[in-house]
Design a protein around this motif. Structure first.
Motif, PDB file in Angstrom:
ATOM      1  N   ALA A  99     -10.798  38.870  38.002  1.00 61.87           N
ATOM      2  CA  ALA A  99     -10.853  39.471  36.684  1.00 61.87           C
ATOM      3  C   ALA A  99     -11.981  39.620  36.005  1.00 61.87           C
ATOM      4  O   ALA A  99     -13.132  38.611  36.042  1.00 61.87           O
ATOM      5  CB  ALA A  99      -9.968  38.366  35.625  1.00 61.87           C
ATOM      6  N   PRO A 100     -12.280  40.847  35.408  1.00 67.93           N
ATOM      7  CA  PRO A 100     -13.748  41.015  34.719  1.00 67.93           C
ATOM      8  C   PRO A 100     -13.915  39.933  33.783  1.00 67.93           C
ATOM      9  O   PRO A 100     -13.183  39.623  33.195  1.00 67.93           O
ATOM     10  CB  PRO A 100     -13.626  42.270  34.286  1.00 67.93           C
ATOM     11  CG  PRO A 100     -12.554  42.999  35.076  1.00 67.93           C
ATOM     12  CD  PRO A 100     -11.400  41.993  35.432  1.00 67.93           C
ATOM     13  N   VAL A 101     -15.405  39.544  33.887  1.00 67.69           N
ATOM     14  CA  VAL A 101     -16.089  38.539  32.815  1.00 67.69           C
ATOM     15  C   VAL A 101     -17.030  39.121  32.055  1.00 67.69           C
ATOM     16  O   VAL A 101     -18.242  39.789  33.005  1.00 67.69           O
ATOM     17  CB  VAL A 101     -16.233  37.278  33.296  1.00 67.69           C
ATOM     18  CG1 VAL A 101     -16.996  36.455  32.105  1.00 67.69           C
ATOM     19  CG2 VAL A 101     -14.799  36.474  33.662  1.00 67.69           C
ATOM     20  N   ALA A 102     -17.210  39.512  30.808  1.00 69.57           N
ATOM     21  CA  ALA A 102     -18.260  40.042  30.357  1.00 69.57           C
ATOM     22  C   ALA A 102     -18.656  39.237  29.152  1.00 69.57           C
ATOM     23  O   ALA A 102     -17.834  38.530  28.664  1.00 69.57           O
ATOM     24  CB  ALA A 102     -18.330  41.416  30.020  1.00 69.57           C
ATOM     25  N   GLN A 103     -19.981  39.482  28.535  1.00 68.91           N
ATOM     26  CA  GLN A 103     -20.207  38.616  27.311  1.00 68.91           C
ATOM     27  C   GLN A 103     -21.140  39.834  26.494  1.00 68.91           C
ATOM     28  O   GLN A 103     -22.185  40.180  26.868  1.00 68.91           O
ATOM     29  CB  GLN A 103     -21.131  37.373  27.764  1.00 68.91           C
ATOM     30  CG  GLN A 103     -21.089  36.550  26.789  1.00 68.91           C
ATOM     31  CD  GLN A 103     -21.901  36.719  25.364  1.00 68.91           C
ATOM     32  OE1 GLN A 103     -22.915  37.046  25.156  1.00 68.91           O
ATOM     33  NE2 GLN A 103     -20.887  36.464  24.161  1.00 68.91           N
TER      34      GLN A 103
END
Length: 234
Positions: A123-127
């Motif tokens: 699952a993509p994770v970005a900030q």
């Protein structure tokens, strides 16, 4: 008088015969010496040519070959990066930085981790910034990068122990000091009904991190320090 002439001729003949023998002996000795020198030289050459390289010499040659191969690979990668940057219309520095971070260009530009070696269906994770530092809104953002493989494997074991599914594992870092930070992670695909537990790796152990909100495409957590986070669906 005749006797004297005979004696003189006899002495002369004897002297000539002696000189012939001495000369022949000298030539024979010289030839024998030359043959001996030639034989020794051939033996020495044969011994030298049959000498095998030592283990240290073989190792040195192998190291030189590896160094040459590494240089050639680096040069090839540099040329490939330059061509790719030209085709994508990106600065070469951006492409190089993404490669050094172990990220795709998209991951690097978007401060995200979308693919993780060792994980399936990541699952993509970005900030994207907007972090609340010690109760105050800020323009700070935390970097999201890929942890080492050992931490990924450890996170998978934790997910298994919780009978959950590992979504992603990211290494979170930044430049600002804080005691508590409310961090909004963008995770496309997450719904408001998902149950997600977040663990942080610290001092060789995984400890729970407070999850304050889960909504469509977002997971908000409270962090008290930087570190590796594992997102686990339970």
């Amino acid at each position: 008088m005749k006797i004297k002439k005979h004696l003189a001729l006899l002495l002369t003949g004897t002297l000539l015969f002696s000189m012939t023998i001495v000369s022949s002996a000298a030539e024979s000795g010289s030839g024998s010496s030359a043959n001996s020198i030639s034989s020794n030289s051939t033996s020495s050459t044969s011994s030298t040519s049959s000498k095998k390289p030592s283990a240290a010499e073989l190792k040195a040659e192998a190291e030189k070959a590896e160094a040459r191969a590494a240089e050639e690979a680096a040069a090839a990668e540099s040329r490939a990066n330059a061509l790719a940057a030209e085709e994508l219309g990106l600065p070469l520095a951006t492409l190089t930085a993404a490669s050094e971070a172990g990220k795709s260009v998209g991951e690097f530009i978007n401060n995200a981790v979308t693919q993780m070696p060792g994980l399936e269906n990541t699952a993509p994770v970005a900030q994207g910034g907007g972090i609340i530092i010690d109760g105050k809104p800020s323009n700070q953002s935390f970097s999201v990068s890929k942890p080492i493989s050992a931490q990924v494997e450890s996170a998978k074991a934790q997910a298994s122990a919780l009978n959950g599914t590992i979504l992603n594992v990211v290494d979170v870092d930044g430049t600002v000091f804080f005691e508590n930070a409310s961090v909004n992670f963008y995770m496309p695909g997450v719904t408001g009904t998902d149950r997600i537990q977040v663990l942080q790796f610290a001092d060789g152990q995984w400890t729970p991190v407070t999850v304050t909100e889960i909504r469509a495409d977002h997971v908000v957590v409270n962090m008290t320090d930087y570190g590796v986070l594992a997102f686990i669906q339970v």
